[in-house]
Design an enzyme around this catalytic site. Structure first.
Site, PDB file in Angstrom:
ATOM      1  N   ARG A   1       0.796  -1.218   0.000  1.00 34.96           N
ATOM      2  CA  ARG A   1       0.000   0.000   0.000  1.00 34.96           C
ATOM      3  C   ARG A   1       0.829   1.267   0.000  1.00 34.96           C
ATOM      4  O   ARG A   1       0.628   2.161  -0.809  1.00 34.96           O
ATOM      5  CB  ARG A   1      -0.888   0.089   1.269  1.00 34.96           C
ATOM      6  CG  ARG A   1      -2.271  -0.410   1.087  1.00 34.96           C
ATOM      7  CD  ARG A   1      -2.744  -0.967   2.392  1.00 34.96           C
ATOM      8  NE  ARG A   1      -1.841  -2.026   2.774  1.00 34.96           N
ATOM      9  CZ  ARG A   1      -1.953  -3.265   2.346  1.00 34.96           C
ATOM     10  NH1 ARG A   1      -2.944  -3.617   1.610  1.00 34.96           N
ATOM     11  NH2 ARG A   1      -1.068  -4.186   2.679  1.00 34.96           N
ATOM     12  N   THR A   2       1.759   1.368   0.943  1.00 35.46           N
ATOM     13  CA  THR A   2       2.398   2.666   1.129  1.00 35.46           C
ATOM     14  C   THR A   2       3.182   3.072  -0.119  1.00 35.46           C
ATOM     15  O   THR A   2       3.058   4.193  -0.603  1.00 35.46           O
ATOM     16  CB  THR A   2       3.292   2.645   2.386  1.00 35.46           C
ATOM     17  OG1 THR A   2       2.494   2.191   3.467  1.00 35.46           O
ATOM     18  CG2 THR A   2       3.820   4.020   2.707  1.00 35.46           C
TER      19      THR A   2
ATOM     20  N   LYS B   1      25.768  -2.740  -0.707  1.00 33.74           N
ATOM     21  CA  LYS B   1      27.236  -2.597  -0.785  1.00 33.74           C
ATOM     22  C   LYS B   1      27.781  -1.889   0.450  1.00 33.74           C
ATOM     23  O   LYS B   1      28.974  -1.628   0.541  1.00 33.74           O
ATOM     24  CB  LYS B   1      27.609  -1.761  -2.016  1.00 33.74           C
ATOM     25  CG  LYS B   1      27.161  -2.341  -3.338  1.00 33.74           C
ATOM     26  CD  LYS B   1      27.651  -1.413  -4.450  1.00 33.74           C
ATOM     27  CE  LYS B   1      27.081  -1.810  -5.794  1.00 33.74           C
ATOM     28  NZ  LYS B   1      27.273  -0.748  -6.784  1.00 33.74           N
TER      29      LYS B   1
ATOM     30  N   ARG C   1      11.047   4.236   3.496  1.00 36.29           N
ATOM     31  CA  ARG C   1      10.694   3.249   4.539  1.00 36.29           C
ATOM     32  C   ARG C   1      11.951   2.492   4.914  1.00 36.29           C
ATOM     33  O   ARG C   1      12.722   2.091   4.031  1.00 36.29           O
ATOM     34  CB  ARG C   1       9.638   2.276   4.019  1.00 36.29           C
ATOM     35  CG  ARG C   1       9.461   1.079   4.932  1.00 36.29           C
ATOM     36  CD  ARG C   1       8.255   0.268   4.600  1.00 36.29           C
ATOM     37  NE  ARG C   1       7.035   0.983   4.927  1.00 36.29           N
ATOM     38  CZ  ARG C   1       5.830   0.419   4.953  1.00 36.29           C
ATOM     39  NH1 ARG C   1       5.689  -0.860   4.668  1.00 36.29           N
ATOM     40  NH2 ARG C   1       4.757   1.125   5.264  1.00 36.29           N
TER      41      ARG C   1
ATOM     42  N   HIS D   1       4.763   6.169  11.639  1.00 40.98           N
ATOM     43  CA  HIS D   1       4.292   5.998  10.251  1.00 40.98           C
ATOM     44  C   HIS D   1       3.302   7.137   9.963  1.00 40.98           C
ATOM     45  O   HIS D   1       2.102   6.938   9.860  1.00 40.98           O
ATOM     46  CB  HIS D   1       3.616   4.634  10.123  1.00 40.98           C
ATOM     47  CG  HIS D   1       3.350   4.182   8.721  1.00 40.98           C
ATOM     48  ND1 HIS D   1       3.434   5.023   7.620  1.00 40.98           N
ATOM     49  CD2 HIS D   1       2.996   2.964   8.237  1.00 40.98           C
ATOM     50  CE1 HIS D   1       3.146   4.323   6.532  1.00 40.98           C
ATOM     51  NE2 HIS D   1       2.876   3.078   6.875  1.00 40.98           N
TER      52      HIS D   1
HETATM   53  C1  NCD Z   1       1.489  -0.821   8.257  1.00 42.87           C
HETATM   54  C2  NCD Z   1       2.969  -0.633   8.438  1.00 42.87           C
HETATM   55  O1  NCD Z   1       3.755  -0.830   7.497  1.00 42.87           O
HETATM   56  O2  NCD Z   1       3.339  -0.284   9.554  1.00 42.87           O
HETATM   57  N1  NCD Z   1       1.138  -1.025   6.919  1.00 42.87           N
HETATM   58  C3  NCD Z   1       0.883   0.059   6.143  1.00 42.87           C
HETATM   59  O3  NCD Z   1       1.761   0.857   5.862  1.00 42.87           O
HETATM   60  N2  NCD Z   1      -0.372   0.260   5.760  1.00 42.87           N
HETATM   61  C4  NCD Z   1       0.919  -1.827   9.155  1.00 42.87           C
HETATM   62  C5  NCD Z   1       1.496  -3.203   9.158  1.00 42.87           C
HETATM   63  O4  NCD Z   1       2.434  -3.518   8.403  1.00 42.87           O
HETATM   64  O5  NCD Z   1       0.988  -4.011   9.934  1.00 42.87           O
END
Ligand code: NCD
Length: 306
Positions: A51-52, A80, A101, A129
């Site tokens: 999703r993200t 590396k 991320r 997040h």
């Molecule tokens: C969440 C995350 O990555 O923290 N997912 C997301 O970005 N929608 C929740 C999860 O991974 O459980």
């Protein structure tokens, strides 16, 4: 504000503005189709995501911009041994904005201190997040008409669930908020968040292991997945993974206008039989996440006012 690392980098007024822009994008998408023409987003994902990452990419594409990046650490120079700081300096030469991320808490902050372009934290370890929180806030706003006087239940992995940490921080700034923390003993909300966020803002909160006992009071039920990748041993994960499973029978005492949320991905925490219940909001969250990311990109690139 140039980067978004923690949701508290945004004032409540900034959040209101982002919601206004997101609602306008939903109503008038054609107005925004060229806003980021010739701009590039770099998605630097050192940890898996569906999703993200796709949400950020769709957001930029729907603004007329383009996207570069990587979706696993192994395919980048971090394999590396390159530092996050050097990667951030390098990518600043190619792109206009970064979404990062990383499994290590604080990595996007380090990136923002070294990049010459805005950096958005797209999830750092078990920490924060903030853009999932933007998705959550737009969902709450559209479902409840505002943020005051809500009782929020957080259920599942409150220890490692970074979406929970960021949403609690964001909600702690509104009036009349109550929080119910529902988790197994081992996965309770970290004490630093209880102290620095809940106690500091005088938010009344209770802790329980029972979802059934808590559900009747809730306006929002925020379910979460047990975060397997943050466990030190598989045995503990297997013991705790199915601690809570929301099934239709468990909603018997719930409010008729309860909003059931989940950042996704779900594993077993919400039975698919709940998906057709009008109270299920988790796929709306996915859609709203894209609009809030569009609004955020516009704001950070200084395109929102134009
Ligand atoms: C969440 C995350 O990555 O923290 N997912 C997301 O970005 N929608 C929740 C999860 O991974 O459980």
């Amino acid at each position: 504000m140039r980067s978004l690392i923690n949701i508290l980098d945004l004032s409540t007024q900034d959040i209101e503005e982002l919601i206004t822009v997101a609602n306008d994008i939903i109503a008038n998408p054609e107005k925004y189709r060229e806003k980021c023409r010739y701009k590039k987003l770099a998605t630097l994902f050192y940890e898996p995501s569906t999703r993200t990452r796709l949400s950020f990419e769709s957001a930029m594409l729907e603004l007329g911009g383009s996207v570069i990046g990587f979706s696993e650490a192994n395919s980048s120079s971090s394999a590396k041994g390159e530092s996050v700081a050097d990667t951030a300096k390098t990518v600043s030469c190619y792109a206009d904005i970064i979404a990062m991320r990383h499994p290590k808490e604080g990595a996007p902050l380090v990136a923002s201190q070294n990049a010459s372009i805005p950096v958005i934290n797209a999830g750092d370890g078990g920490h924060n997040h903030p853009t999932q929180t933007l998705a959550d806030l737009l969902t709450i706003y559209r479902e409840k008409g505002g943020f005051d006087n809500l009782t929020l239940g957080f259920c599942g992995d409150l220890k490692f669930g970074r979406t929970v940490h960021s949403l609690i921080s964001a909600m702690s700034r509104y009036k009349g908020i109550k929080v119910v923390l529902i988790s197994p003993e081992e996965l309770k909300l970290p004490s630093y968040i209880k102290k620095d966020v809940l106690k500091k803002n005088n938010i009344p909160y209770t802790q329980t292991t029972s979802l059934e006992n808590a559900i009747a009071d809730l306006d929002i039920l925020y379910m979460t997945r047990v975060q397997r990748e943050r466990f030190f041993n598989e045995e503990d994960y297997l013991r705790l993974k199915d601690s809570y499973i929301l099934e239709p029978g468990k909603l018997r005492n719930a409010k008729p206008d309860l909003a059931i949320m989940h950042p996704l991905p779900r594993v077993n925490e919400i039975s698919v039989a709940i998906d057709s219940d009008p109270r299920a909001c988790y796929f709306k969250q996915v859609l709203y996440g894209k609009y809030m990311r569009m609004a955020l990109i516009l704001k950070l690139l200084g395109e929102a006012e134009k």
